[in-house]
Design a protein around this motif. Structure first.
Motif, PDB file in Angstrom:
ATOM      1  N   ARG A  31      -1.055  -2.167   2.371  1.00 55.51           N
ATOM      2  CA  ARG A  31      -1.259  -3.503   1.811  1.00 55.51           C
ATOM      3  C   ARG A  31      -2.543  -4.105   2.373  1.00 55.51           C
ATOM      4  NH1 ARG A  31       4.291  -3.022   2.317  1.00 55.51           N
ATOM      5  NH2 ARG A  31       5.470  -3.467   0.383  1.00 55.51           N
ATOM      6  N   LEU A  32      -3.448  -4.472   1.478  1.00 58.14           N
ATOM      7  CA  LEU A  32      -4.719  -5.084   1.845  1.00 58.14           C
ATOM      8  C   LEU A  32      -4.818  -6.407   1.096  1.00 58.14           C
ATOM      9  CD1 LEU A  32      -7.069  -1.965   1.607  1.00 58.14           C
ATOM     10  CD2 LEU A  32      -6.121  -2.978   3.687  1.00 58.14           C
ATOM     11  N   GLY A  33      -4.493  -7.495   1.805  1.00 53.59           N
ATOM     12  CA  GLY A  33      -4.507  -8.797   1.159  1.00 53.59           C
ATOM     13  C   GLY A  33      -3.451  -8.845   0.066  1.00 53.59           C
ATOM     14  N   GLY A  34      -3.892  -9.105  -1.153  1.00 56.49           N
ATOM     15  CA  GLY A  34      -2.957  -9.155  -2.274  1.00 56.49           C
ATOM     16  C   GLY A  34      -2.805  -7.837  -2.986  1.00 56.49           C
ATOM     17  N   PHE A  35      -3.476  -6.782  -2.491  1.00 60.01           N
ATOM     18  CA  PHE A  35      -3.427  -5.481  -3.146  1.00 60.01           C
ATOM     19  C   PHE A  35      -2.463  -4.555  -2.410  1.00 60.01           C
ATOM     20  CE2 PHE A  35      -7.578  -7.242  -4.184  1.00 60.01           C
ATOM     21  CZ  PHE A  35      -7.654  -7.034  -5.556  1.00 60.01           C
ATOM     22  N   THR A  36      -1.770  -3.741  -3.180  1.00 56.36           N
ATOM     23  CA  THR A  36      -0.856  -2.749  -2.621  1.00 56.36           C
ATOM     24  C   THR A  36      -1.251  -1.374  -3.128  1.00 56.36           C
ATOM     25  OG1 THR A  36       0.974  -4.334  -2.526  1.00 56.36           O
ATOM     26  CG2 THR A  36       1.538  -1.995  -2.433  1.00 56.36           C
TER      27      THR A  36
END
Length: 235
Positions: A10-15
């Motif tokens: 998970r990077l910020g709002g990205f999965t």
């Protein structure tokens, strides 16, 4: 032995979801990058007049092992192709040993094996065309008579499929058998703890012996067919 799973990043709002076998392979490549970098520095500083030792000695033995696998097939072209074959052989050996620490083996992923097999196949076809030209290569597929052309084409396409499925089948079968044994031990506990004495032998065969043998077979066959195109044919 773990089941097939995915690694979630998970990077910020990205999965990002990556299959565990591919993630393991990426980690192996990164570690190998650092290893080869520091090993190269050690080799540059080594005194050739003194006996090799430590990391330099390990690299020397790995080099001899790689020569043992491919030199007989590639002959005088070995030096040219050994960087690629050497890197892939060492990485695949490490990948085949990841089951010992409970990780999913990258070679149990059919797409991973297909990528390696296709890469070797394209290299073989590319060198065949480079050697005699596209017209001559196409003519080879019609020999000894044009009626056999479909069979010759099937024979050429069978190589990457054979390499892929042989490696995938053997590695996956070993993973499944080991998983079944662990499941059996768990279900018949506490008597199953006696079976734990058998598990080191299972890993010794499926993760070490079988993994190394499958690596040897894969790159022996790959270097053999490549050698048919790039090395000088003996009379």
């Amino acid at each position: 032995m773990p089941e097939v799973s995915e690694v979630v990043i998970r990077l910020g709002g990205f999965t990002i979801e990556i299959q565990q076998s591919i993630f393991v392979w990426l980690c192996i490549c990164v570690l190998a990058m650092f290893f080869f970098y520091f090993a190269g520095k050690k080799i540059e500083k080594a005194d050739p007049s003194k006996p090799t030792q430590g990391l330099v000695y390990v690299c020397e033995e790995m080099y001899n092992l790689i020569l043992y696998v491919v030199q007989g097939n590639l002959k005088e072209t070995t030096t040219h192709y050994i960087p690629m074959f050497g890197t892939l052989i060492l990485l695949m050996v490490v990948a085949n040993l990841t089951g010992l620490i409970g990780l999913q083996n990258p070679t149990s992923n059919v797409s991973f094996n297909a990528t390696l097999a296709l890469t070797l196949w394209l290299m073989i076809q590319g060198n065949a065309i480079k050697k005699a030209g596209l017209k001559a290569r196409l003519k080879e597929l019609t020999e000894p008579m044009w009626l056999l052309t479909p069979l010759n084409i099937i024979g050429e396409l069978a190589l990457p499929i054979s390499l892929t499925m042989r490696l995938f089948g053997n590695i996956l079968a070993g993973s499944i058998i080991t998983l079944l044994v662990y499941t059996l031990i768990k279900n018949i506990a506490p008597w199953g703890y006696l079976g734990l004495t058998l598990t080191p032998f299972l890993h010794m065969y499926f993760d070490i012996f079988s993994g190394v043998i499958q690596t040897y077979i894969f790159f022996t066959l790959g270097s053999f067919f490549l050698g048919q195109q790039v090395s000088k044919q003996e009379d």
